[in-house]
Design a protein around this motif. Structure first.
Motif, PDB file in Angstrom:
ATOM      1  N   ASN A  40       8.229 -47.700  15.950  1.00 51.15           N
ATOM      2  CA  ASN A  40       8.660 -48.305  17.203  1.00 51.15           C
ATOM      3  C   ASN A  40       7.996 -47.549  18.360  1.00 51.15           C
ATOM      4  O   ASN A  40       8.150 -46.335  18.479  1.00 51.15           O
ATOM      5  CB  ASN A  40      10.192 -48.214  17.277  1.00 51.15           C
ATOM      6  CG  ASN A  40      10.744 -48.888  18.503  1.00 51.15           C
ATOM      7  OD1 ASN A  40      10.284 -48.649  19.612  1.00 51.15           O
ATOM      8  ND2 ASN A  40      11.736 -49.731  18.290  1.00 51.15           N
ATOM      9  N   SER A  41       7.272 -48.259  19.211  1.00 56.44           N
ATOM     10  CA  SER A  41       6.482 -47.556  20.227  1.00 56.44           C
ATOM     11  C   SER A  41       7.381 -46.866  21.260  1.00 56.44           C
ATOM     12  O   SER A  41       6.956 -45.904  21.895  1.00 56.44           O
ATOM     13  CB  SER A  41       5.515 -48.520  20.915  1.00 56.44           C
ATOM     14  OG  SER A  41       6.260 -49.525  21.556  1.00 56.44           O
ATOM     15  N   ALA A  42       8.606 -47.346  21.413  1.00 54.16           N
ATOM     16  CA  ALA A  42       9.476 -46.727  22.419  1.00 54.16           C
ATOM     17  C   ALA A  42      10.320 -45.596  21.847  1.00 54.16           C
ATOM     18  O   ALA A  42      10.526 -44.568  22.496  1.00 54.16           O
ATOM     19  CB  ALA A  42      10.386 -47.781  23.033  1.00 54.16           C
ATOM     20  N   ASP A  52       6.396 -35.795  12.842  1.00 52.69           N
ATOM     21  CA  ASP A  52       5.205 -36.551  13.207  1.00 52.69           C
ATOM     22  C   ASP A  52       4.874 -36.148  14.632  1.00 52.69           C
ATOM     23  O   ASP A  52       5.666 -35.458  15.274  1.00 52.69           O
ATOM     24  CB  ASP A  52       5.531 -38.062  13.161  1.00 52.69           C
ATOM     25  CG  ASP A  52       4.289 -38.899  12.853  1.00 52.69           C
ATOM     26  OD1 ASP A  52       3.178 -38.388  13.059  1.00 52.69           O
ATOM     27  OD2 ASP A  52       4.452 -40.049  12.420  1.00 52.69           O
ATOM     28  N   GLU A  53       3.725 -36.607  15.149  1.00 52.81           N
ATOM     29  CA  GLU A  53       3.481 -36.340  16.563  1.00 52.81           C
ATOM     30  C   GLU A  53       4.053 -37.509  17.364  1.00 52.81           C
ATOM     31  O   GLU A  53       3.724 -38.663  17.114  1.00 52.81           O
ATOM     32  CB  GLU A  53       1.992 -36.145  16.853  1.00 52.81           C
ATOM     33  CG  GLU A  53       1.767 -35.749  18.309  1.00 52.81           C
ATOM     34  CD  GLU A  53       0.443 -35.046  18.583  1.00 52.81           C
ATOM     35  OE1 GLU A  53      -0.095 -34.381  17.687  1.00 52.81           O
ATOM     36  OE2 GLU A  53      -0.038 -35.165  19.721  1.00 52.81           O
ATOM     37  N   LEU A  54       4.934 -37.184  18.302  1.00 53.92           N
ATOM     38  CA  LEU A  54       5.566 -38.228  19.116  1.00 53.92           C
ATOM     39  C   LEU A  54       4.794 -38.437  20.411  1.00 53.92           C
ATOM     40  O   LEU A  54       4.208 -37.492  20.933  1.00 53.92           O
ATOM     41  CB  LEU A  54       6.998 -37.805  19.485  1.00 53.92           C
ATOM     42  CG  LEU A  54       8.020 -37.740  18.361  1.00 53.92           C
ATOM     43  CD1 LEU A  54       9.331 -37.152  18.879  1.00 53.92           C
ATOM     44  CD2 LEU A  54       8.263 -39.122  17.767  1.00 53.92           C
ATOM     45  N   THR A  55       4.827 -39.653  20.906  1.00 51.15           N
ATOM     46  CA  THR A  55       4.246 -39.866  22.234  1.00 51.15           C
ATOM     47  C   THR A  55       5.246 -39.304  23.247  1.00 51.15           C
ATOM     48  O   THR A  55       6.439 -39.169  22.953  1.00 51.15           O
ATOM     49  CB  THR A  55       4.041 -41.361  22.548  1.00 51.15           C
ATOM     50  OG1 THR A  55       5.326 -41.979  22.618  1.00 51.15           O
ATOM     51  CG2 THR A  55       3.197 -42.051  21.504  1.00 51.15           C
ATOM     52  N   PRO A  56       4.761 -38.993  24.440  1.00 50.34           N
ATOM     53  CA  PRO A  56       5.664 -38.449  25.453  1.00 50.34           C
ATOM     54  C   PRO A  56       6.876 -39.348  25.690  1.00 50.34           C
ATOM     55  O   PRO A  56       7.998 -38.863  25.794  1.00 50.34           O
ATOM     56  CB  PRO A  56       4.782 -38.381  26.690  1.00 50.34           C
ATOM     57  CG  PRO A  56       3.395 -38.258  26.155  1.00 50.34           C
ATOM     58  CD  PRO A  56       3.359 -39.025  24.891  1.00 50.34           C
ATOM     59  N   SER A  57       6.652 -40.669  25.736  1.00 47.16           N
ATOM     60  CA  SER A  57       7.795 -41.534  26.042  1.00 47.16           C
ATOM     61  C   SER A  57       8.765 -41.623  24.866  1.00 47.16           C
ATOM     62  O   SER A  57       9.981 -41.717  25.071  1.00 47.16           O
ATOM     63  CB  SER A  57       7.337 -42.926  26.484  1.00 47.16           C
ATOM     64  OG  SER A  57       6.537 -43.497  25.492  1.00 47.16           O
ATOM     65  N   GLN A  58       8.249 -41.570  23.662  1.00 48.19           N
ATOM     66  CA  GLN A  58       9.161 -41.554  22.504  1.00 48.19           C
ATOM     67  C   GLN A  58      10.059 -40.323  22.575  1.00 48.19           C
ATOM     68  O   GLN A  58      11.274 -40.409  22.384  1.00 48.19           O
ATOM     69  CB  GLN A  58       8.356 -41.532  21.194  1.00 48.19           C
ATOM     70  CG  GLN A  58       7.759 -42.875  20.816  1.00 48.19           C
ATOM     71  CD  GLN A  58       6.745 -42.767  19.686  1.00 48.19           C
ATOM     72  OE1 GLN A  58       6.214 -41.684  19.412  1.00 48.19           O
ATOM     73  NE2 GLN A  58       6.467 -43.877  19.024  1.00 48.19           N
TER      74      GLN A  58
END
Ligand SMILES: Nc1nc2c(ncn2[C@@H]2O[C@H](COP(=O)(O)OP(=O)(O)OP(=O)(O)O)[C@@H](O)[C@H]2O)c(=O)[nH]1
Ligand SMILES: [Mg+2]
Length: 416
Positions: free
Chosen positions: A55-57, A84-90
């Protein structure tokens, strides 16, 4: 935004999601557990989920996030680590919902590297990787621009969360690193001029590379006990490259390089930041791939190592698989490769034989006559080459000697 995991024994929940390869996932969760313990976190629980799509969010779907929140509340969890590596917004979104600090696998590995960095070069590399990790996250994380960033690193420097300053700092550090690498390259060129072959120890973290380096240093006829390298039952005990000369009984010699170990899902920024360290491997004449055969997942670890080697572009260098820690077995089904115990010094002769076969296959045994006026050449050969026979003749000393390509070319005029 905090990049350091300052608090010890913080009740921590490990969570991970997988799509296809469950076995790989199980293993990487085990590793995450080890990484967390290396950071002195108190692992209070683990959660997992098979996911169809990230989920991108929020990385996981709403249901799982809710489940994590409930676990966090019920168990007073203070930190969630995602495998895992999370995106900043996640990171921000999960954090907002579950109500405690959320970090990812990358940050955990960065923290361990920051703890271990001892040399100036390793410190620079770690700091660059940390800053590059922070950069895309400063706008989103915490929303508090004045929050100070506690950074483990050279001098425990503090930075403002300020993009421009961070960018400036990165470019400053990268220049500093460049100069350092250039100096090392010049030194290396000088070494290569002497035509001493280079052997690189590579492998998974904790496989025994540094222990093997010390054992081979001990095996060398020119010993320098002060020069032993650091070994420990730790993830990423070694972060810097060390090169030592090994001289065998027959005067054959090679340079041995110990370097940083690998792990699965090694953060991209780290590989990039450590490129200059890893590049040394690309100059080797032979790679010794050290494998901890007592680890139940050793074949998986081998695959990871080979994948990283491919990424840094060393496919053309011969690799010898060295299976280590055989002392932990009563009996072992031995297949291809060399089986040793670096710690107990078992089968080191076999290893040296295999290494010699690969490194010194071009060496030639020749007869040459050295005029008495060229005593310095005789002395040089006695010191640096393998003289098996010598005879005093009228015109000079006749020696039977084994020569490297370099010495062969150098003394061609004296060869009979
Ligand atoms: N039983 C046994 N233990 C070993 C052997 N070789 C190394 N070890 C142990 O394995 C642990 C890791 O050894 P190191 O030599 O530091 O491993 P490394 O590959 O250099 O690890 P990193 O620097 O983290 O990449 C230490 O506790 C060593 O004592 C061996 O042959 N047998
Ligand atoms: Mg090591």
């Amino acid at each position: 935004m905090e990049i350091n995991i300052e608090k010890k024994y913080e009740p921590t929940l490990l969570v991970g999601g997988y799509m296809i390869d469950e076995e790989e996932f199980n293993y990487s969760m085990e590793e995450l557990d080890n990484l967390a313990k290396t950071c002195e976190l108190d692992v209070a629980g683990k959660m997992r989920q098979k996911i169809k799509k990230i989920n991108s969010a929020t990385y996981f779907g709403t249901g799982k996030i809710q489940e994590i929140k409930e676990f966090v509340e019920a168990n007073d969890i203070e930190m969630v680590v995602l495998n895992d590596e999370l995106t900043p917004s996640q990171t921000r979104n999960i954090q907002e919902t579950v109500g405690c600090r959320v970090i990812d696998r990358t940050l955990l590995i960065l923290d361990i590297f920051a703890r271990r960095a001892k040399t100036k070069e390793a410190m620079l590399q770690v700091e660059i990787a940390q800053l590059k990790y922070i950069l895309p996250r400063i706008n989103i994380m915490s929303g508090n621009f004045n929050e100070r960033l506690g950074m483990r690193g050279p001098g425990e420097t503090k930075y403002e969360l300020d993009r421009r300053r961070i960018e400036k700092r990165i470019s400053l550090l990268e220049n500093e690193l460049k100069t350092m690498v250039l100096n090392r390259k010049t030194q290396r060129k000088r070494r290569m001029k002497n035509e001493v072959p280079i052997v690189s120890l590579v492998g998974y973290t904790n496989s025994g590379k540094s222990t093997l380096m010390n054992t081979l240093l001990d095996y060398s006829i020119k010993k320098d006990t002060n020069k032993a390298v650091f070994t420990k039952d730790l993830l990423f005990a070694t972060l810097e490259t060390t090169t030592r000369q090994i001289v065998l009984e027959n005067k054959r010699k090679f340079l041995l390089t110990d370097t940083v170990g690998f792990i699965s899902r090694l953060p991209h920024h780290l590989i990039k930041a450590f490129r200059s360290t890893l590049e040394e491997i690309t100059e080797a004449d032979l790679i010794l791939h050290v494998v901890d055969i007592s680890n139940p997942h050793y074949d998986r670890q081998m695959k990871v190592t080979k994948k990283v080697l491919k990424e840094i572009g060393v496919q053309q260098i011969p690799i010898l698989d060295v299976y280590n820690k055989i002392d932990l077995f009563d009996s072992l089904n031995i297949g291809d490769g060399v089986f040793i115990s670096a710690k107990e010094k078992n089968n080191i002769d076999d290893l040296i034989n295999e290494v010699s076969k690969k490194l010194f296959k071009h060496y030639k045994t020749v007869k040459m006559t050295i005029p008495y006026a060229s005593g310095h050449i005789y002395n040089y050969l006695k010191e640096y080459a393998y003289v098996t026979k010598e005879q005093y003749l009228d015109e000079g000393i006749e020696v039977t000697v084994e020569l490297s390509d370099y010495l062969y070319t150098k003394y061609k005029h004296l060869i009979q």
